[in-house]
Motif scaffolding. Structure first.
Motif, PDB file in Angstrom:
ATOM      1  N   UNK A 149       9.383  -7.243  -6.765  1.00 26.80           N
ATOM      2  CA  UNK A 149       8.506  -7.336  -5.517  1.00 26.80           C
ATOM      3  C   UNK A 149       9.094  -8.149  -4.692  1.00 26.80           C
ATOM      4  N   UNK A 150       8.640  -8.312  -3.458  1.00 25.35           N
ATOM      5  CA  UNK A 150       9.280  -9.386  -2.585  1.00 25.35           C
ATOM      6  C   UNK A 150       8.881 -10.820  -2.640  1.00 25.35           C
ATOM      7  N   UNK A 151       7.573 -10.998  -2.353  1.00 18.25           N
ATOM      8  CA  UNK A 151       7.135 -12.493  -2.403  1.00 18.25           C
ATOM      9  C   UNK A 151       6.195 -12.716  -3.456  1.00 18.25           C
ATOM     10  N   UNK A 152       5.907 -11.804  -4.409  1.00 17.17           N
ATOM     11  CA  UNK A 152       4.672 -12.096  -5.282  1.00 17.17           C
ATOM     12  C   UNK A 152       5.304 -12.544  -6.655  1.00 17.17           C
ATOM     13  N   UNK A 153       6.783 -12.754  -6.803  1.00 19.34           N
ATOM     14  CA  UNK A 153       7.339 -13.409  -7.956  1.00 19.34           C
ATOM     15  C   UNK A 153       7.091 -12.415  -9.215  1.00 19.34           C
TER      16      UNK A 153
ATOM     17  N   UNK B 292       4.525  -5.658  -2.405  1.00 18.92           N
ATOM     18  CA  UNK B 292       5.652  -5.053  -1.704  1.00 18.92           C
ATOM     19  C   UNK B 292       6.704  -4.871  -2.513  1.00 18.92           C
ATOM     20  N   UNK B 293       7.154  -3.450  -2.933  1.00 14.95           N
ATOM     21  CA  UNK B 293       8.084  -3.243  -3.633  1.00 14.95           C
ATOM     22  C   UNK B 293       9.580  -3.507  -3.174  1.00 14.95           C
TER      23      UNK B 293
ATOM     24  N   UNK C  62       0.727  -1.290   0.115  1.00 14.05           N
ATOM     25  CA  UNK C  62      -0.115   0.072  -0.100  1.00 14.05           C
ATOM     26  C   UNK C  62       0.824   1.268   0.089  1.00 14.05           C
ATOM     27  N   UNK C  63       2.231   1.192   0.271  1.00 18.74           N
ATOM     28  CA  UNK C  63       3.169   2.268   0.180  1.00 18.74           C
ATOM     29  C   UNK C  63       4.127   2.285  -1.098  1.00 18.74           C
TER      30      UNK C  63
ATOM     31  N   UNK D 220      11.496 -16.906  -7.186  1.00 22.76           N
ATOM     32  CA  UNK D 220      12.179 -16.696  -5.880  1.00 22.76           C
ATOM     33  C   UNK D 220      11.616 -15.587  -5.049  1.00 22.76           C
ATOM     34  N   UNK D 221      12.144 -15.123  -3.960  1.00 24.15           N
ATOM     35  CA  UNK D 221      11.646 -13.889  -3.398  1.00 24.15           C
ATOM     36  C   UNK D 221      12.695 -12.795  -4.242  1.00 24.15           C
ATOM     37  N   UNK D 222      11.972 -11.429  -4.189  1.00 24.91           N
ATOM     38  CA  UNK D 222      12.802 -10.712  -4.851  1.00 24.91           C
ATOM     39  C   UNK D 222      13.435  -9.502  -3.761  1.00 24.91           C
ATOM     40  N   UNK D 223      14.688  -9.449  -3.846  1.00 23.49           N
ATOM     41  CA  UNK D 223      15.194  -8.619  -2.877  1.00 23.49           C
ATOM     42  C   UNK D 223      15.885  -7.106  -3.659  1.00 23.49           C
TER      43      UNK D 223
END
Length: 353
Positions: free
Chosen positions: A191-195, A176-177, A151-152, A214-217
């Motif tokens: 994005x973190x957990x959305x792939x 989640x960016x 949301x942010x 994977x997760x994105x960091x």
């Protein structure tokens, strides 16, 4: 009823005794490593549970040349190997002429002690303290920033001198960016957990969405190769249309370097900040070895608990030979000069594994 209970108890005791007997009579492994991890170049020590003849070892399915066993101890050199996890298969023949084998896993750490890099702060700029920073990137002199939290999460163009937001795009609430990079007039945002990775044109119009597993960091690039972290000690390599082309595992002389986060490619090396620390590591993209490390003063910026509001932004501005760093909800952006960082000789190429 009592008879039934008694019979059940007898059955349970019998099963327990059988399981105990099996455990007690199970055969020991043929081969055991003296320790699970070694530094690259060390000699591995393998203990044999029984005397064997015609001993051979396969290292990642390739024939290796061990020393002849002495007192049921076998030595094997790791010279010429790579860091990371490897499979060993020990073969031999017992005194009863019975062929046996055992499979082992060994982890090789870096044989290089990272150089301690030092830095000086050249300038301090204002930064939006409301920004949950996930990534920074300069492109053609302009600073771009990606932020997180559902949301942010935003993609923003920033005025470096004032810290003001020149342009921004809000991600849908379910995303989640994470990290960003800019290559060939296109902006990539993880994005973190959305792939999902979003690709934008330079006017911040969403052009395409890619999927990864994977997760994105963090994300950076070298030429047309995208380099992506997922919070482990592994960096994944992708083409610009997000087709995976390889992997790089990262180790220092103390083991795997976990929690690799925000990335930046500088002078032939990969910089990565280690999540929940003030440590930035300098990674050789050919070997995966950490060859240098930079420890940012935890009191920078003043009044911020950097254990909570962690360092999480690295951008290189080539025209100034300087790094710009910030963190989650930091009120400041720092331009720093890292001593020796831009004088190192770059490796030849990114690894492909």
């Amino acid at each position: 009823m009592k008879c039934v209970v008694a019979l059940v108890l007898i059955g349970l005791l019998s099963t327990a005794c059988q399981q105990k007997t099996k455990t007690e009579t199970s055969e020991p492994p043929i081969a055991v490593l003296a320790q699970p991890a070694y530094r690259l170049g060390d000699t591995l020590s393998i203990q044999l549970s029984t005397a064997l003849s015609q001993v051979s070892v396969q290292w990642d399915n390739l024939q290796a040349i061990p020393d002849q066993p002495i007192d049921n101890s076998l030595n094997l050199s790791s010279k010429g190997k790579t860091i990371g996890l490897h499979q060993l298969i020990v073969n031999g023949t017992t005194a009863a002429k019975e062929p046996v084998h055992d499979t082992l896993t060994v982890e090789l750490w870096s044989n290089i002690k990272p150089q301690r890099l030092t830095y000086s702060v050249l300038q301090t700029y204002p930064h939006q303290a409301s920004s949950f920073t996930q990534g920074l990137a300069f492109y053609k002199g302009v600073l771009y920033e990606g932020t997180g939290l559902n949301g942010q999460s935003k993609l923003m163009k920033i005025d470096v001198k004032t810290g003001s937001i020149l342009q921004s795009v809000l991600l849908p609430e379910e995303y989640f960016g994470e990290g960003i990079t800019v290559v060939n007039d296109r902006i990539y945002q993880l994005t973190w957990t959305s792939g999902r990775c979003f690709r934008y044109t330079m006017d911040m119009t969403l052009e395409k969405t890619f999927t990864y597993h994977t997760q994105g960091w963090g994300i950076t690039h070298r030429d047309t190769t995208l380099i992506v972290s997922d919070g482990s000690n592994r960096l994944s390599l992708y083409s610009l249309d997000f087709q995976k082309t390889g992997e790089l595992v990262v180790y220092d002389d103390k083991g795997p370097v976990m929690n690799l986060n925000e990335l930046e490619y500088v002078n032939g090396y990969i910089l990565a900040n280690v999540w929940k620390t003030n440590r930035i590591v300098l990674i050789d993209p050919v070997s995966g070895k950490v060859i240098g490390e930079l420890n940012i003063d935890p009191t920078l910026p003043k009044g911020i608990d950097t254990k909570e509001n962690v360092l999480n932004g690295i951008a290189h501005r080539g025209t100034e030979n300087a790094l710009f760093i910030t963190g989650k909800n930091w009120p400041s952006l720092f331009r720093i000069q890292v001593n020796g960082l831009l004088q190192t000789k770059p490796p030849v190429a990114l690894a492909r594994r």
